[in-house]
Design a protein around this motif. Structure first.
Motif, short mmCIF file in Angstrom:
data_model
loop_
_atom_site.label_atom_id
_atom_site.label_comp_id
_atom_site.label_asym_id
_atom_site.label_seq_id
_atom_site.Cartn_x
_atom_site.Cartn_y
_atom_site.Cartn_z
N PRO A 121 34.58 7.67 33.72
CA PRO A 121 33.13 7.57 33.52
C PRO A 121 32.41 8.83 34.01
N THR A 122 31.29 9.12 33.39
CA THR A 122 30.49 10.27 33.84
C THR A 122 29.68 9.86 35.05
N THR A 123 29.30 10.87 35.83
CA THR A 123 28.44 10.68 36.99
C THR A 123 27.35 11.74 36.90
N GLU A 124 26.50 11.79 37.89
CA GLU A 124 25.46 12.82 37.87
C GLU A 124 26.09 14.21 37.88
N ARG A 125 27.15 14.38 38.66
CA ARG A 125 27.82 15.69 38.76
C ARG A 125 28.86 15.89 37.66
N LEU A 126 29.62 14.87 37.36
CA LEU A 126 30.68 14.94 36.34
C LEU A 126 30.06 14.46 35.02
N GLY A 127 29.39 15.40 34.36
CA GLY A 127 28.63 15.07 33.16
C GLY A 127 29.48 14.95 31.91
N ASN A 128 28.83 14.61 30.79
CA ASN A 128 29.56 14.58 29.53
C ASN A 128 29.88 16.01 29.11
N SER A 129 30.74 16.13 28.13
CA SER A 129 31.28 17.45 27.77
C SER A 129 30.24 18.43 27.23
N HIS B 220 34.56 16.14 29.88
CA HIS B 220 33.53 16.22 30.91
C HIS B 220 33.19 17.68 31.19
N ARG B 221 32.03 17.87 31.83
CA ARG B 221 31.59 19.21 32.21
C ARG B 221 30.93 19.13 33.58
N VAL B 222 31.28 20.10 34.43
CA VAL B 222 30.62 20.26 35.73
C VAL B 222 29.94 21.62 35.71
N GLN B 223 28.67 21.64 36.05
CA GLN B 223 27.91 22.90 36.09
C GLN B 223 27.98 23.45 37.52
N ILE B 224 28.50 24.68 37.64
CA ILE B 224 28.75 25.29 38.95
C ILE B 224 27.85 26.51 39.12
N THR B 225 27.07 26.51 40.19
CA THR B 225 26.17 27.64 40.45
C THR B 225 26.48 28.35 41.77
N SER B 226 27.44 27.83 42.55
CA SER B 226 27.80 28.50 43.80
C SER B 226 29.27 28.25 44.10
N ILE B 227 29.85 29.12 44.90
CA ILE B 227 31.26 28.98 45.25
C ILE B 227 31.49 27.72 46.09
N GLU B 228 30.46 27.29 46.81
CA GLU B 228 30.56 26.07 47.62
C GLU B 228 30.78 24.83 46.75
N ALA C 237 36.26 19.73 47.54
CA ALA C 237 37.37 18.78 47.42
C ALA C 237 37.20 17.86 46.22
N GLU C 238 35.98 17.41 45.96
CA GLU C 238 35.75 16.51 44.82
C GLU C 238 36.09 17.20 43.50
N LEU C 239 35.59 18.42 43.33
CA LEU C 239 35.86 19.18 42.10
C LEU C 239 37.35 19.47 41.96
N ILE C 240 37.97 19.90 43.03
CA ILE C 240 39.41 20.20 42.99
C ILE C 240 40.19 18.93 42.65
N GLY C 241 39.76 17.80 43.15
CA GLY C 241 40.40 16.52 42.83
C GLY C 241 40.34 16.23 41.33
N TRP C 242 39.18 16.46 40.72
CA TRP C 242 39.05 16.26 39.27
C TRP C 242 39.96 17.21 38.50
N MET C 243 40.03 18.47 38.97
CA MET C 243 40.90 19.45 38.30
C MET C 243 42.36 19.01 38.40
N LYS C 244 42.79 18.53 39.57
CA LYS C 244 44.18 18.05 39.75
C LYS C 244 44.44 16.84 38.87
N GLU C 245 43.48 15.95 38.78
CA GLU C 245 43.63 14.77 37.94
C GLU C 245 43.81 15.19 36.47
N ALA C 246 43.01 16.13 36.01
CA ALA C 246 43.12 16.64 34.64
C ALA C 246 44.49 17.31 34.42
N TYR C 247 44.96 18.04 35.43
CA TYR C 247 46.27 18.68 35.38
C TYR C 247 47.37 17.63 35.19
#
Length: 180
Positions: A137-145, A154-162, A166-176
């Protein structure tokens, strides 16, 4: 075909006033986004015929497609985003030896057996990270594509290295894991 092309290159200085290498330097300084823009520039600004202009643009692009050049061109004028890109790449490389990083003209695909991450500098201040997470499911941060369409779910909009947390890396690992 190869012989005709070589003849055209050999005749270029006489017919256009410059060698292929000279034309390549002129085009490199301009860095056109589209093939047709380069062709039109050569025709209008330099009076080159369509056939020569098309050949010059085609041959100048073949050289500029190294992976490093493709990535460098994506981040031209977007210097603040490059450290975010480097962080994302360093993270996905830790997932396994079966990760392939494939730069394209406007984005970088990260592939296992299938693409699971897409990294695209969307604006001067934002990277769009596409993820392939079917049924999540999408969330506020984990938006639709969004603009990725079916390439990602899904799409995550990133504006800073911060934001590479861990949450973002978790999604990337899950996709992997899903891309095996």
């Amino acid at each position: 075909m190869e012989k005709a092309l070589q003849t055209m290159i050999n005749n270029m200085p006489e017919k256009t006033g410059k060698s292929l290498e000279q034309w390549k330097k002129i085009l490199k300084a301009k860095a056109f986004a589209k093939h047709s823009e380069g062709v039109n520039f050569l025709k209008k600004e330099h009076g080159v015929t369509h056939g020569f202009a098309n050949t010059i643009v085609t041959l100048s692009k073949e050289e500029n497609n190294s992976e490093a050049d493709l990535v460098a061109n994506q981040y031209k004028g977007k210097d603040l985003l490059f450290p975010i890109y480097e962080k994302l790449i360093s993270v996905v490389k830790t997932f396994g030896n079966d990760v392939t990083i494939t730069p394209k003209k406007t984005s970088v695909s990260v592939i296992r057996k299938r693409q699971f991450v897409l990294i695209k500098p969307a604006t001067k201040t934002r990277i769009d990270l596409g993820l392939k997470l079917p049924n999540k499911p999408t969330t506020e941060r984990l938006g639709n594509s969004g603009p990725f369409g079916t390439m990602c779910t899904h799409r995550v909009q990133i504006t800073s290295i911060e934001a590479v947390d861990a949450e973002l890396i978790g999604w990337m690992k899950e996709a992997y894991k899903l891309a095996e």
